[in-house]
Structures are given as structure tokens and as C-alpha cells.
Design a protein around this motif. Structure first.
Motif, mmCIF file in Angstrom:
data_model
loop_
_atom_site.group_PDB
_atom_site.id
_atom_site.type_symbol
_atom_site.label_atom_id
_atom_site.label_comp_id
_atom_site.label_asym_id
_atom_site.label_seq_id
_atom_site.Cartn_x
_atom_site.Cartn_y
_atom_site.Cartn_z
ATOM 1 N N ALA A 137 -6.713 -7.289 14.401
ATOM 2 C CA ALA A 137 -6.065 -6.679 13.640
ATOM 3 C C ALA A 137 -6.235 -6.028 12.935
ATOM 4 O O ALA A 137 -5.571 -4.724 12.473
ATOM 5 C CB ALA A 137 -5.564 -8.227 13.121
ATOM 6 N N TYR A 164 -4.561 -11.168 18.460
ATOM 7 C CA TYR A 164 -4.051 -10.548 17.672
ATOM 8 C C TYR A 164 -5.169 -10.808 15.883
ATOM 9 O O TYR A 164 -5.345 -9.598 15.517
ATOM 10 C CB TYR A 164 -3.147 -11.511 17.078
ATOM 11 C CG TYR A 164 -2.421 -10.491 15.831
ATOM 12 C CD1 TYR A 164 -2.036 -9.178 15.400
ATOM 13 C CD2 TYR A 164 -2.804 -11.071 14.479
ATOM 14 C CE1 TYR A 164 -1.926 -8.439 14.012
ATOM 15 C CE2 TYR A 164 -2.648 -10.006 13.535
ATOM 16 C CZ TYR A 164 -2.166 -9.659 13.065
ATOM 17 O OH TYR A 164 -1.599 -8.471 11.785
ATOM 18 N N GLU A 165 -5.491 -11.871 16.788
ATOM 19 C CA GLU A 165 -7.152 -12.008 14.678
ATOM 20 C C GLU A 165 -8.489 -11.028 15.094
ATOM 21 O O GLU A 165 -8.451 -9.671 14.524
ATOM 22 C CB GLU A 165 -6.798 -13.243 14.796
ATOM 23 C CG GLU A 165 -5.911 -14.064 14.142
ATOM 24 C CD GLU A 165 -6.431 -15.777 13.935
ATOM 25 O OE1 GLU A 165 -7.564 -15.612 14.446
ATOM 26 O OE2 GLU A 165 -5.561 -16.229 13.384
ATOM 27 N N CYS A 198 -0.777 -15.334 21.651
ATOM 28 C CA CYS A 198 -1.438 -14.555 21.579
ATOM 29 C C CYS A 198 -2.433 -14.577 19.897
ATOM 30 O O CYS A 198 -3.125 -13.207 19.582
ATOM 31 C CB CYS A 198 -1.061 -13.052 21.697
ATOM 32 S SG CYS A 198 -0.203 -13.105 23.353
ATOM 33 N N GLN A 199 -2.460 -15.538 18.723
ATOM 34 C CA GLN A 199 -2.575 -15.287 17.572
ATOM 35 C C GLN A 199 -3.970 -15.198 17.836
ATOM 36 O O GLN A 199 -4.504 -14.308 16.640
ATOM 37 C CB GLN A 199 -2.439 -16.532 16.725
ATOM 38 C CG GLN A 199 -2.454 -16.016 15.547
ATOM 39 C CD GLN A 199 -1.731 -15.356 14.857
ATOM 40 O OE1 GLN A 199 0.134 -15.613 14.986
ATOM 41 N NE2 GLN A 199 -2.070 -14.896 13.915
ATOM 42 N N LYS A 200 -5.050 -15.723 18.261
ATOM 43 C CA LYS A 200 -6.903 -15.495 18.624
ATOM 44 C C LYS A 200 -6.695 -13.869 18.390
ATOM 45 O O LYS A 200 -8.282 -13.404 18.470
ATOM 46 C CB LYS A 200 -7.265 -16.171 19.108
ATOM 47 C CG LYS A 200 -6.780 -17.616 18.611
ATOM 48 C CD LYS A 200 -8.276 -18.386 19.620
ATOM 49 C CE LYS A 200 -8.564 -19.784 19.006
ATOM 50 N NZ LYS A 200 -9.230 -20.762 19.856
ATOM 51 N N LEU A 236 0.275 -3.706 17.318
ATOM 52 C CA LEU A 236 0.078 -5.553 16.727
ATOM 53 C C LEU A 236 0.848 -6.501 15.942
ATOM 54 O O LEU A 236 1.206 -7.001 15.423
ATOM 55 C CB LEU A 236 -0.912 -4.543 15.463
ATOM 56 C CG LEU A 236 -2.333 -4.030 16.071
ATOM 57 C CD1 LEU A 236 -3.269 -3.760 15.462
ATOM 58 C CD2 LEU A 236 -2.886 -5.812 17.435
ATOM 59 N N ALA A 237 2.279 -5.474 15.601
ATOM 60 C CA ALA A 237 3.482 -6.245 14.656
ATOM 61 C C ALA A 237 3.705 -6.799 15.582
ATOM 62 O O ALA A 237 4.238 -8.190 14.939
ATOM 63 C CB ALA A 237 4.098 -4.594 13.976
ATOM 64 N N GLN A 238 4.135 -6.131 16.549
ATOM 65 C CA GLN A 238 4.843 -7.253 17.591
ATOM 66 C C GLN A 238 3.975 -7.814 18.611
ATOM 67 O O GLN A 238 4.424 -9.383 18.460
ATOM 68 C CB GLN A 238 4.862 -6.421 18.769
ATOM 69 C CG GLN A 238 6.140 -5.506 18.270
ATOM 70 C CD GLN A 238 8.468 -6.215 18.239
ATOM 71 O OE1 GLN A 238 8.246 -7.102 17.891
ATOM 72 N NE2 GLN A 238 8.370 -5.627 16.831
ATOM 73 N N LYS A 287 1.739 -10.240 17.048
ATOM 74 C CA LYS A 287 1.929 -11.095 16.424
ATOM 75 C C LYS A 287 2.403 -12.012 16.212
ATOM 76 O O LYS A 287 2.202 -13.558 16.350
ATOM 77 C CB LYS A 287 2.427 -10.881 14.718
ATOM 78 C CG LYS A 287 1.066 -11.887 13.084
ATOM 79 C CD LYS A 287 1.259 -10.552 12.227
ATOM 80 C CE LYS A 287 0.782 -11.546 11.258
ATOM 81 N NZ LYS A 287 0.916 -10.461 9.911
ATOM 82 N N LYS A 288 3.503 -11.719 16.900
ATOM 83 C CA LYS A 288 4.628 -13.018 17.277
ATOM 84 C C LYS A 288 4.691 -13.452 18.790
ATOM 85 O O LYS A 288 5.422 -14.025 18.983
ATOM 86 C CB LYS A 288 5.455 -11.805 17.254
ATOM 87 C CG LYS A 288 5.977 -11.584 16.119
ATOM 88 C CD LYS A 288 7.693 -10.390 15.930
ATOM 89 C CE LYS A 288 7.808 -9.116 14.566
ATOM 90 N NZ LYS A 288 9.009 -8.462 15.159
#
Length: 417
Positions: free
Chosen positions: A234, A230-231, A226-228, A217-219, A221-222
Motif C-alpha cells: 500500500a 495490498y496491505e 489479495c488483501q494481505k 494499487l487502487a484495483q 485493493k478490490k
């Protein structure tokens, strides 16, 4: 490679990474089972084969020189799978009873699966033949024929399996699954080690540690676009193990099979003819077999090991290819219960979205990491966090995941969270 000398049919080695009981191992019965009667064993040379690719067990190739009845000599070899000297790993294997489970698979269950086909008139082999050492030392091990002597080998892990290779594996997997369904129909339910396996409340902490998603998840996020996703993922670790334990419970309303459980490139061996065509496909490593939905093996195999260019584009084709062979084999073995339908298999795939996520976030990054880039660094090998960063920052993996994750999300396979 370690030096060995032969004394009375036993292997002696100065290699401290090898099991301390190895010098006492006698292989007369195993040799006889493989080549028939012989005069005597002249030497046994143990070679550690391990293992940048193998994490949980020690693999030792035993090269045996045998004097035959006519006093000529012949070389035979076996692969011995045993516990590492690593105490932590040995404790985990003991706790999960993985060696006992694999021994049962090789010596009891797989031969019965193969017998179903033999009795129906179609001989089939799923795995290398298994043997016993002559004396019981009270240790866990599996002794197997050395498939290398029959020119079996793995396909290229980094390139992945092309469609031809995938079709051969899916055919053999369908035959294996069909045999397991017929076996259960005829003999009753498999034991708890297969119906529950590692997915037990008593293993919650272990499952939490093994399946933690923090580094992924840490990667994620970047990653671009892929932001949605990740959310959506999370906070997934909070209830991931709860969902795993729930999903892996066997539903008797569904069509179930014995899943291989670790069906990826390096646990699949191929034998080729002189023209490079695949002659035979065998599976190895049966420590984590689990009775349940075939969706588990399908996600594991396709998402971990199919070549990147067919992983998604040919996913439904490969599911259909597997399904058609599954039905053919069930009919051939005269399965009496209602045959599964393709729509039911797709429904099972939809319900088991977590299994797909686990493969692409935990298995695929291992498959795609080119370990030769890092093997010279001892600190790298001993630092798990550095390995994880390397896995999740691998550009080939990141690029592929920016295609796979939206595909999973569009199918609703990330909605388990």
C-alpha cells in the motif's frame, strides 16, 4: 500509407506525422551495403508503421525501388526509427540519451558481440543489421534492415510465448549475456550509459512518474484474496524509487551481464521454416540496455511474455534452461573469470524481487490488454487514466495476477517493500 515520389535518391512525403527531414534522406550507401553496386535509386516510398504497440518512437518503413546495373529493378526496404513529433516524448528521449545509446548498441557493441562468436567459429546474429544514411542532419535515428522481408514476425502477444518459443529466446538471451560478460572481461567496463542508465538521481522525478503504482494499487485493493498483499504494498511508492536506484547499482561481487532491458514479446522476432519450426530468433529495440544482474532480463522476459500456463509452472525450468546455455556459451567463448553457479543466479533472483514486481505491475498489464477493443475511441486513446483502468480491470490480467502475486509473495519477492 503515404504517397512518395523520388527526386535524386530522396523520399518526399505529404504525411505530416513523418519527420520534416525525411525528404532529405539519401540511402545510396545503405542500399549498396545491402545489395552491392547498382545503377540508381528510382523511388523511395515512406510508410508509417506505427504503432499502437510503440509509444516512444516513430517507425517508418522505407520501400526503395532500385535500378540494377543490368537495368532490371529490385525492391529493398529499411526500417527507420526516429523521434516522434511529440515534443514531450522527444524531450524525454533527449534527456535520457536513448537514441544515442541504441545507435551505439547497433553500430558498435552488437557487432563486437557477434565478432566474438565468429572468431570462435560459431557465427551468430543478435539483431537486424544497421546502416547509416548518407548525410548527417544532426538528428537522432536508427536505420535497420527490414526483417519483414526475411519473413521475421512477432509471436502472438496476447497468447504469450509457448515453451518452444521461450527456449529459443532463452538460448539467444544466454548467448547475448555470455558475449557481454566476455566483452567486459576483454575490453573493460561499459560506459555510464550502461552501468547507470536511466537509474540516476537526476532522473528521480521521471522515475517517480513512470513507476507510480497508484492505479495498480487502487484495483489490487478490490481483488479477491489479495488483501494481505495490498496491505504489504500500500505505501510502496514512498520508497520505490529509492529501492530502484539502490537495486540497479552494479555490484562487482556478482556475475553481471548487459541486460537487453526491454526483452518482451514485441521486441523479439522469429523466422520460421516451411513446417512452422523456428529457424532464427532476433532482438530489436536496444534503447534501455543496462549492465547488472541477469535476473532483470529473466524476470522481464518470463513474467511479461511466457504464456500464462507456463509463466509460473515452468519458471524454474526456464531459469535452469537459460543457465545451462549461459555456461555453455561462456565456456565456448573462453571466459576466464569464475563461472556463475545456479545457486548464485537464484540468489540474484531473490535479491531482485522488485524487478519482478515492476514487470507484473507495469509491463504485464500492457502486454495483456487487447487494444483492438478500444482503438475506435479517440477519447480513450488520449486519456491515460482510462487506459490504466482498462489495463488493471482486464479480467484475464486480474485472474493471472491472483495466481502470480501469491507466488511472488511465497518466494519472498515482495519483501523489498
Amino acid at each position: 500509407m503515404s504517397e512518395a515520389i523520388q527526386t535524386n535518391g530522396h523520399a518526399e512525403s505529404t504525411d505530416t506525422s513523418l519527420p520534416s527531414w525525411l525528404p532529405r534522406v539519401s540511402l545510396e550507401n545503405a542500399v549498396r551495403a545491402q545489395i552491392g553496386d547498382f545503377e540508381k535509386i528510382l523511388s523511395v516510398n515512406p510508410q508509417s508503421t506505427n504503432a499502437q504497440e510503440n509509444y516512444s518512437t516513430l517507425m517508418v518503413r522505407l520501400l526503395v525501388e532500385v535500378e540494377l546495373l543490368d537495368h532490371s529493378t529490385k525492391n529493398v526496404s529499411f526500417v527507420l526509427k526516429a523521434q516522434h513529433n511529440n515534443e514531450v516524448m522527444a524531450n524525454i528521449l533527449n534527456r535520457l540519451r536513448l537514441f544515442q545509446k541504441e545507435e551505439q548498441m547497433y553500430h558498435n557493441i552488437l557487432p563486437k558481440f557477434e565478432k566474438l562468436y565468429a572468431e570462435a567459429g560459431k557465427p551468430i546474429q543478435f539483431a537486424p543489421k544497421a546502416y547509416k544514411i548518407d548525410q548527417d542532419f544532426g538528428v537522432d535515428y536508427v536505420l535497420l534492415e527490414d526483417l519483414r522481408t526475411k519473413s521475421f514476425k512477432n509471436a502472438n502477444r496476447l497468447a504469450g510465448l509457448d515453451l518452444d518459443h521461450m527456449q529459443h529466446v532463452l538460448e539467444k538471451l544466454a548467448a547475448f549475456h555470455a558475449a557481454s560478460a566476455c566483452y567486459v572481461e576483454q575490453n573493460g567496463m561499459l560506459g555510464e550509459e550502461f552501468t547507470v542508465g536511466v537509474f540516476s538521481e537526476v532522473n528521480r522525478q521521471l522515475l517517480q512518474e513512470f513507476n507510480a503504482s497508484g492505479a495498480f494499487l487502487a484495483q489490487l485493493k478490490k481483488w479477491k484474496n489479495c488483501q494481505k498483499i495490498y496491505e504489504k504494498l500500500a505505501n510502496s511508492d514512498e520508497h520505490l524509487v529509492d529501492r530502484l536506484l539502490q537495486d540497479q547499482q552494479v555490484s562487482m561481487r556478482e556475475f553481471n551481464v548487459l541486460n537487453h532491458g526491454d526483452c518482451w514479446n514485441l521486441n523479439i522476432m522469429f523466422q520460421y521454416d516451411a513446417f512452422g519450426k523456428i529457424k532464427e530468433t532476433l532482438f530489436v529495440d536496444f534503447q534501455v540496455g543496462k549492465y547488472g544482474s541477469p535476473a532483470n532480463d529473466l524476470y522481464y522476459l518470463i513474467l511479461s511474455s511466457a504464456a500464462p500456463n507456463i509463466k509460473i509452472t515452468k519458471f524454474d525450468y526456464m531459469v535452469r534452461y537459460y543457465f545451462d546455455h549461459l555456461i555453455d556459451n561462456l565456456k565456448f567463448l573462453q571466459y576466464h573469470r569464475p563461472l556463475p553457479k545456479l545457486k548464485n543466479l537464484h540468489a540474484a533472483l531473490l535479491r531482485n524481487g522488485l524487478a519482478a514486481y515492476m514487470v507484473v505491475s507495469k509491463v504485464l498489464p500492457v502486454v495483456m490488454l487487447d487494444k483492438t477493443d478500444h482503438n475506435n475511441s479517440e477519447s480513450y486513446q488520449n486519456d491515460e487514466s482510462k487506459v490504466k483502468v482498462a489495463m488493471y480491470t482486464n479480467q484475464k490480467y486480474v485472474q493471472l495476477m491472483t495466481e502470480i502475486l501469491p507466488w511472488l509473495d511465497n518466494r519472498g519477492l515482495l519483501d523489498w517493500n
